[in-house]
Design an enzyme around this catalytic site. Structure first.
Site, PDB file in Angstrom:
ATOM      1  N   ARG A 121       0.543  -0.848   0.017  1.00  0.00           N
ATOM      2  CA  ARG A 121       0.188  -0.005  -0.175  1.00  0.00           C
ATOM      3  C   ARG A 121       0.852   1.382   0.302  1.00  0.00           C
ATOM      4  O   ARG A 121       0.710   2.063   1.368  1.00  0.00           O
ATOM      5  CB  ARG A 121      -1.011  -0.183   1.180  1.00  0.00           C
ATOM      6  CG  ARG A 121      -2.431  -1.084   1.216  1.00  0.00           C
ATOM      7  CD  ARG A 121      -2.273  -0.911   1.543  1.00  0.00           C
ATOM      8  NE  ARG A 121      -4.417  -1.042   1.821  1.00  0.00           N
ATOM      9  CZ  ARG A 121      -5.157  -1.054   1.932  1.00  0.00           C
ATOM     10  NH1 ARG A 121      -5.447  -1.553   3.749  1.00  0.00           N
ATOM     11  NH2 ARG A 121      -6.398  -0.529   2.084  1.00  0.00           N
ATOM     12  N   GLN A 126      -1.458   3.174  -5.708  1.00  0.00           N
ATOM     13  CA  GLN A 126      -2.470   3.458  -5.255  1.00  0.00           C
ATOM     14  C   GLN A 126      -3.220   3.174  -6.472  1.00  0.00           C
ATOM     15  O   GLN A 126      -4.845   2.929  -5.623  1.00  0.00           O
ATOM     16  CB  GLN A 126      -2.838   4.927  -5.226  1.00  0.00           C
ATOM     17  CG  GLN A 126      -3.039   5.165  -3.680  1.00  0.00           C
ATOM     18  CD  GLN A 126      -2.607   6.548  -3.785  1.00  0.00           C
ATOM     19  OE1 GLN A 126      -1.963   7.501  -3.826  1.00  0.00           O
ATOM     20  NE2 GLN A 126      -2.557   7.334  -2.062  1.00  0.00           N
ATOM     21  N   ASP A 129      -4.616  -0.343  -5.605  1.00  0.00           N
ATOM     22  CA  ASP A 129      -5.029  -1.434  -4.150  1.00  0.00           C
ATOM     23  C   ASP A 129      -6.709  -1.009  -4.267  1.00  0.00           C
ATOM     24  O   ASP A 129      -7.292  -0.349  -3.821  1.00  0.00           O
ATOM     25  CB  ASP A 129      -5.009   0.283  -3.713  1.00  0.00           C
ATOM     26  CG  ASP A 129      -4.888  -0.209  -2.214  1.00  0.00           C
ATOM     27  OD1 ASP A 129      -5.749  -1.338  -1.585  1.00  0.00           O
ATOM     28  OD2 ASP A 129      -5.249   0.758  -1.359  1.00  0.00           O
ATOM     29  N   SER A 132      -8.759  -1.591  -0.943  1.00  0.00           N
ATOM     30  CA  SER A 132      -9.373   0.610  -0.625  1.00  0.00           C
ATOM     31  C   SER A 132     -10.500   0.775  -1.452  1.00  0.00           C
ATOM     32  O   SER A 132     -11.882   0.970  -0.972  1.00  0.00           O
ATOM     33  CB  SER A 132      -8.216   1.344  -0.895  1.00  0.00           C
ATOM     34  OG  SER A 132      -7.344   1.639  -0.189  1.00  0.00           O
ATOM     35  N   TYR A 226      -1.420   0.596   9.422  1.00  0.00           N
ATOM     36  CA  TYR A 226      -2.484  -0.381   9.926  1.00  0.00           C
ATOM     37  C   TYR A 226      -1.900  -0.877  11.468  1.00  0.00           C
ATOM     38  O   TYR A 226      -1.153   0.281  12.070  1.00  0.00           O
ATOM     39  CB  TYR A 226      -2.002  -1.807   9.861  1.00  0.00           C
ATOM     40  CG  TYR A 226      -2.598  -2.025   8.229  1.00  0.00           C
ATOM     41  CD1 TYR A 226      -3.404  -2.022   7.527  1.00  0.00           C
ATOM     42  CD2 TYR A 226      -1.204  -2.758   7.399  1.00  0.00           C
ATOM     43  CE1 TYR A 226      -3.894  -1.998   6.001  1.00  0.00           C
ATOM     44  CE2 TYR A 226      -1.418  -3.098   6.038  1.00  0.00           C
ATOM     45  CZ  TYR A 226      -3.291  -2.973   5.064  1.00  0.00           C
ATOM     46  OH  TYR A 226      -3.229  -3.009   4.376  1.00  0.00           O
TER      47      TYR A 226
END
Ligand code: NAD
Length: 364
Positions: A121, A126, A129, A132, A226
Site C-alpha cells: 500500500r 495506489q 489498491d 481500498s 495498519y
C-alpha cells in the site's frame, strides 16, 4: 497476451474482474481478451458491450485455451486451479493470509499468482489498491443498509407535524471503509461519531464533520499504516468504555480489522442488550469473525430487537461500481506486469515481488 475473464463462481458473487471500458483501454495497449458468456451480467455489463470493446465472448470450454493470464475477483476452486496450465498468470483476491492451502494448491500447479491483497500500500501502487476501492464501496453500502433497516429517519426534519431528531450513528474503525461510512451517514443527515485506535485518524474523522469519540484507548500504528493489536488490558478497557456509550446510538457500524488476525471484539453481548429496540449494527468485520459478539457472518439476525447485519459481501451488493473500480485496479496491475501487452516480470520491483504469492520460480 491473451487475458481470460471468467464468470465468477463464488456464492452470491456479482462482480466481474474487468468491465467493458477497461477491456477497451487494455486492448489498445496490446492485450486480447476472452470473456466468458454472461460474466458481467450480474454487475450490469452485457456481452454486447464486451464485444463492442473488442473482446471475444466465449463459452466456459473456450475460455482458457491460449490465455496467458486469468483475472478474477474471488479465488478459484480446486477444480478451477486444475484447469489452469502451469505458467499461467492469475490475478484476484486470493486470501493469502486466511487460505494458505489455496496458495499451496496454486504453487503445486505452477500458477504464477498475484494476490490483490498483497499489493504493497504505497503511493506508487495506489491505482492497484483493490482493498481500498472495495472498502470504499462496502463502507457506503453499510450506511445505506443501516439507514434502510433503522425504523427512524437519519436527518433532522422540521415539519408541520413536528420535529424529527436526527439519528445517532457511531462508526468504529475509521480506515478506508469507516471513513466512507462516516461520510455517507453525514450526507444523509445523521449525527455521527467515529473512533479508531490509531491516533492519526482523529483529524480525518473530524474533517468529515463527525465527532471523535474519546474512549481513552490509543493503539500503535505499524509501518504499513495498519493498527497493531491491542493488549488484553486495552481491549477490556475499550469494551467497557463502549458498553457505556453504545446504548445512546441508533446505528453502530463496525469496521475494525487487524490484517491476518481475528477481528477485535469491540461490542460485547451485554452492550447489545442495552441498545434500544430497532437499533442497527452493521458489522463489516464479519468475515474475520466480527467486531460484535453476536454477529453471525453472512446473515442478518435480530437479538433483543436489535438488527445485526453480518453480510460478508457488501462490495458485491453494489456490483456495478465495485466492478468498475476493481477493473481499474486490475488494469493497472496488468499494465505493470505486462507493459506493452507482453509479460515482463521484474521481481526486483516491490509491487511485482510483493503481490506474487506463488510460481515465482516458474518464470525464472
Ligand atoms: P483495516 O481494514 O485493516 O482496518 C480498519 C480500521 O480498523 C483501521 O483504521 C484500524 O486502525 C482500525 N482498528 C483496528 N483495531 C481497532 C480497534 N480495536 N478499535 C477501533 N479501531 C480499530 O484498515 P484499512 O482501512 O485498510 O486502512 C488502514 C490504513 O492504511 C489507513 O491509515 C489507510 O489510510 C492506510 N492506507 C494507505 C494507502 C496508501 O498509502 N496507498 C492505501 C490504503 C490505505
Amino acid at each position: 497476451m491473451r487475458v481470460a475473464v471468467p464468470k465468477e463462481t463464488g456464492a452470491g458473487e456479482r462482480r466481474v474482474a474487468l468491465v467493458p471500458d477497461a477491456v477497451g483501454k487494455l486492448a489498445s495497449a496490446g492485450f486480447t481478451f476472452a470473456v466468458e458468456r454472461d460474466a458481467g451480467i450480474a454487475a450490469g455489463f452485457t456481452d454486447d458491450e464486451y464485444v463492442a470493446a473488442g473482446a471475444d465472448v466465449v463459452s466456459r470450454a473456450e475460455l482458457l485455451p491460449g490465455a496467458g493470464a486469468v483475472v478474477r475477483v474471488g479465488r478459484p476452486t480446486a477444480d478451477e486451479v486444475a484447469e489452469l496450465d502451469p505458467g499461467t498468470v492469475l490475478i484476484g483476491f486470493l486470501a493469502p493470509l486466511s487460505d494458505p492451502g489455496g496458495i499451496e494448491r496454486l504453487a503445486a500447479r505452477g500458477v504464477v499468482a498475484f494476490a490483490m491483497e498483497s499489493i504493497p500500500r504505497t503511493t506508487r501502487a495506489q491505482a492497484m489498491d483493490a482493498l481500498s476501492s472495495q472498502s470504499t464501496v462496502a463502507g457506503y453500502k453499510a450506511t445505506i443498509i443501516a439507514a434502510d433497516r433503522l425504523p427512524r429517519l437519519f436527518p433532522l426534519l422540521m415539519t408541520a407535524a413536528g420535529t424529527v431528531a436526527p439519528a445517532r450513528v457511531l462508526v468504529l474503525g475509521a480506515g478506508v471503509a469507516g471513513l466512507q461510512a462516516i461520510a455517507t451517514a453525514r450526507r444523509l443527515g445523521a449525527v455521527v461519531s467515529g473512533f479508531d485506535v490509531r491516533p492519526a485518524v482523529r483529524e480525518q474523522v473530524e474533517s468529515l464533520g463527525a465527532a471523535f469519540l474519546d474512549l481513552g484507548v490509543t493503539g500503535a500504528e505499524t509501518e504499513g499504516g495498519y493498527a497493531a493489536e491491542l493488549s488484553p488490558e486495552q481491549q477490556a478497557q475499550q469494551q467497557a468504555a463502549l458498553e457505556e456509550r453504545i446504548p445512546d446510538m441508533d446505528v453502530v457500524i463496525t469496521t475494525a480489522l487487524i490484517p491476518g488476525r481475528p477481528a477485535p471484539k469491540l461490542i460485547p453481548a451485554a452492550a447489545v442488550e442495552r441498545m434500544r429496540p430497532g437499533s442497527v449494527i452493521v458489522d463489516l468485520a464479519a468475515e474475520a469473525g466480527g467486531n460484535c459478539e453476536l454477529t453471525e457472518p453472512g446473515v442478518e439476525v435480530e437479538r433483543g430487537g436489535v438488527t445485526i447485519v453480518g453480510f460478508t459481501d457488501l462490495a458485491s451488493r453494489m456490483p456495478y461500481h465495485a466492478s468498475q473500480l476493481y477493473a481499474r485496479n486490475v488494469s493497472a496491475l496488468l499494465l505493470h506486469l505486462a507493459p506493452a501487452g507482453e509479460l515482463a516480470l521484474d521481481f526486483e520491483d516491490e509491487i511485482t515481488a510483493g503481490a506474487c504469492v506463488s510460481g515465482r520460480e516458474v518464470t525464472a
